[in-house]
Write an enzyme that holds these catalytic residues in place. Structure first.
Site, PDB file in Angstrom:
ATOM      1  N   HIS A 137       0.805  -1.208   0.000  1.00  0.00           N
ATOM      2  CA  HIS A 137       0.000   0.000   0.000  1.00  0.00           C
ATOM      3  C   HIS A 137       0.844   1.266   0.000  1.00  0.00           C
ATOM      4  O   HIS A 137       0.398   2.317  -0.476  1.00  0.00           O
ATOM      5  CB  HIS A 137      -0.931   0.010   1.213  1.00  0.00           C
ATOM      6  N   LEU A 182      -3.306  -9.591   5.551  1.00  0.00           N
ATOM      7  CA  LEU A 182      -3.163  -9.257   4.134  1.00  0.00           C
ATOM      8  C   LEU A 182      -1.909  -8.414   3.893  1.00  0.00           C
ATOM      9  O   LEU A 182      -1.660  -7.977   2.780  1.00  0.00           O
ATOM     10  CB  LEU A 182      -4.395  -8.505   3.632  1.00  0.00           C
ATOM     11  N   PHE A 183      -1.134  -8.171   4.920  1.00  0.00           N
ATOM     12  CA  PHE A 183       0.222  -7.609   4.839  1.00  0.00           C
ATOM     13  C   PHE A 183       0.266  -6.251   4.131  1.00  0.00           C
ATOM     14  O   PHE A 183       1.257  -5.948   3.451  1.00  0.00           O
ATOM     15  CB  PHE A 183       1.164  -8.602   4.166  1.00  0.00           C
ATOM     16  N   CYS A 184      -0.781  -5.445   4.288  1.00  0.00           N
ATOM     17  CA  CYS A 184      -0.838  -4.136   3.631  1.00  0.00           C
ATOM     18  C   CYS A 184      -0.583  -4.257   2.131  1.00  0.00           C
ATOM     19  O   CYS A 184       0.031  -3.381   1.513  1.00  0.00           O
ATOM     20  CB  CYS A 184       0.148  -3.159   4.272  1.00  0.00           C
ATOM     21  N   ALA A 185      -1.066  -5.363   1.568  1.00  0.00           N
ATOM     22  CA  ALA A 185      -1.004  -5.601   0.119  1.00  0.00           C
ATOM     23  C   ALA A 185      -2.281  -6.338  -0.255  1.00  0.00           C
ATOM     24  O   ALA A 185      -2.249  -7.423  -0.828  1.00  0.00           O
ATOM     25  CB  ALA A 185       0.238  -6.403  -0.248  1.00  0.00           C
TER      26      ALA A 185
END
Length: 458
Positions: free
Chosen positions: A134, A379-382
């Site tokens: 992100h 979601l690992f900032c993705a």
């Protein structure tokens, strides 16, 4: 794939003989819900890597001499100013910058890319793959953005970009943003080839090196990128500083990212009551306010430490750990490793996976509570990338680190294990063993959902 990023390249280093670099926290013990304590296995390097002992020692030695920079006449201020600017030079050397490039110190990769977004020329078009973190995906709100679909091979990534750039209308300033190594799959991207494609179509390119710089040498000149951004806290220097390094013209032509002291060279009142300002044309233009001198120094210290340790040795050792984890997970049929480019793609020590029959938060909680292993789930900032890899719809529910499913239910999230220069062999061996035990025997403890996360029931 650029040779500089190819982990399959031959090396004379024997990874079996390499030792992990000393890091803070390597002897910390944590309690287990099943009783007793165990040395903590920090396997969440992709979020924040532990500080190198070398970095901590350098900072501790400097701390008594701490002073304000650039504006003080006293000895400590002058010493701190020299150290600050020497740190800038050390980062430029670490990145193999061009002589005219500027190194701007920021708070993080996110801050660096938002700074670049703020100085884009009017009418600039931005091209970014949906696979980005992100920090690379979201800053371009004032530009015309084209989001590119996730490629399934490095060659497809280059072809997708070339087609998109060739079709752009109207012509004008263009920026391409691309990661060097995925924070989800760890896979290396064909940065040099993407840079060549961008430049062939008159575009510029910025490299998000947050996950690449801690694992591989990054050469601005060899990769031929226009800018590179990374964070100190992923480079074994977790003190809230980051870097944006690259071409100076867009930075010099734009209004300062932050207006204030340090960015201004001269300020004068006008007769009409207003203020005239002459801004610096150096990196100081975008470094308003009192800078994080200790954070900057810690980044420079980490750059020197990694260079002196030898990236050949670090890369070779990490690849042995990557192979050990991947081979161990491959022995568990219920485990599916997430990948864009396939099993043979070169990658760094970042691996995400899902386990059939397990909620990802439940699995990560059990690893922590029962084995003393720290990983990450979510979601690992993705979000777009993980949803693509999981085969879910783009609008499907699921939040970064806050799954709504209960223990035992499927969630739209994954588990990520990540490691690096400070990871002992025992940590990855314990992790692989724990995964096998949890899948075979289940959790030993009961868990409940609290504030969207799985925690041990007490």
């Amino acid at each position: 794939m650029s040779a500089s990023l190819n982990t399959a390249a031959a090396t004379a280093v024997d990874p079996a003989c390499a030792e992990p670099l000393p890091v803070l926290g390597r002897d910390v013990t944590v309690p287990l819900v099943t009783g007793g304590e165990v040395t903590y296995a920090a396997l969440d390097y992709a979020a924040s890597a532990p500080a190198l002992q070398r970095v901590w020692d350098d900072v501790a030695a400097y701390a008594p001499y701490y002073g304000s920079v650039h504006r003080g006449a006293g000895y400590l201020s002058q010493l701190s100013t020299d150290l600050f600017e020497q740190s800038r030079a050390a980062v430029a050397e670490f990145l193999d910058c061009r002589p005219a490039d500027q190194v701007v110190f920021t708070r993080s990769t996110t801050d660096s890319l938002n700074l670049l977004a703020a100085v884009l020329p009017s009418g600039c078009q931005v091209f970014v793959f949906e696979t980005e973190h992100h920090a690379s995906l979201l800053p371009w709100r004032d530009a015309q953005v084209t989001y590119l679909n996730a490629p399934r091979t490095p060659a497809q990534a280059v072809d997708t970009l070339e087609r998109a750039l060739a079709a752009r209308e109207p012509y004008g300033p263009v920026l391409v943003c691309v990661t060097g190594a995925s924070n989800v799959t760890g896979e290396l991207w064909p940065v040099k080839e993407l840079a060549a494609a961008a430049h062939a179509h008159g575009a510029r390119i910025v490299l998000d090196a947050a996950q690449l710089a801690p694992h591989h040498p990054v050469s601005v000149q060899e990769l031929d990128v226009d800018w590179v951004a990374f964070s100190g806290h992923k480079l074994y220097a977790p003190f809230g500083s980051g870097v944006l390094a690259g071409r100076a013209d867009w930075l010099q032509q734009a209004e300062p990212y932050l207006a204030g002291g340090g960015a201004s060279r001269k300020v004068a009142r006008r007769q009409d009551g207003g203020v005239d300002v002459a801004w610096h044309t150096t990196a100081a233009r975008h470094e308003a306010g009192s800078p994080n001198v200790i954070g900057v120094y810690s980044i420079a210290s980490a750059c020197r430490a990694l260079t002196e340790a030898g990236f050949d040795s670090l890369v070779a050792r990490e690849q042995r750990l990557v192979a050990k984890v991947r081979e161990g997970l491959a022995e568990v049929p219920a485990v599916r490793i997430l990948s864009l480019f396939g099993d043979d793609a070169p990658r760094v020590g970042v691996i995400s996976f899902v386990v059939d029959g397990w909620n990802s938060s439940h699995f990560a909680a059990a690893l922590s509570a029962e084995y003393g292993i720290g990983v990450r789930d979510g979601l690992f900032c993705a979000h777009p990338l993980v949803r693509t890899l999981l085969g879910s719809e783009p609008q499907a529910q699921g939040e970064c680190g806050a799954p709504e499913a209960a223990p035992g239910e499927r969630s739209l999230n994954a588990i990520r294990v990540s490691f690096g220069a400070g990871t002992p062999d025992e940590h990855v061996e314990r992790f692989v063993g724990a995964v096998k035990e949890l899948v075979a025997d289940g959790a030993k403890w009961q868990y409940r959902t609290e504030d969207g996360r799985c925690v041990p029931a007490v």
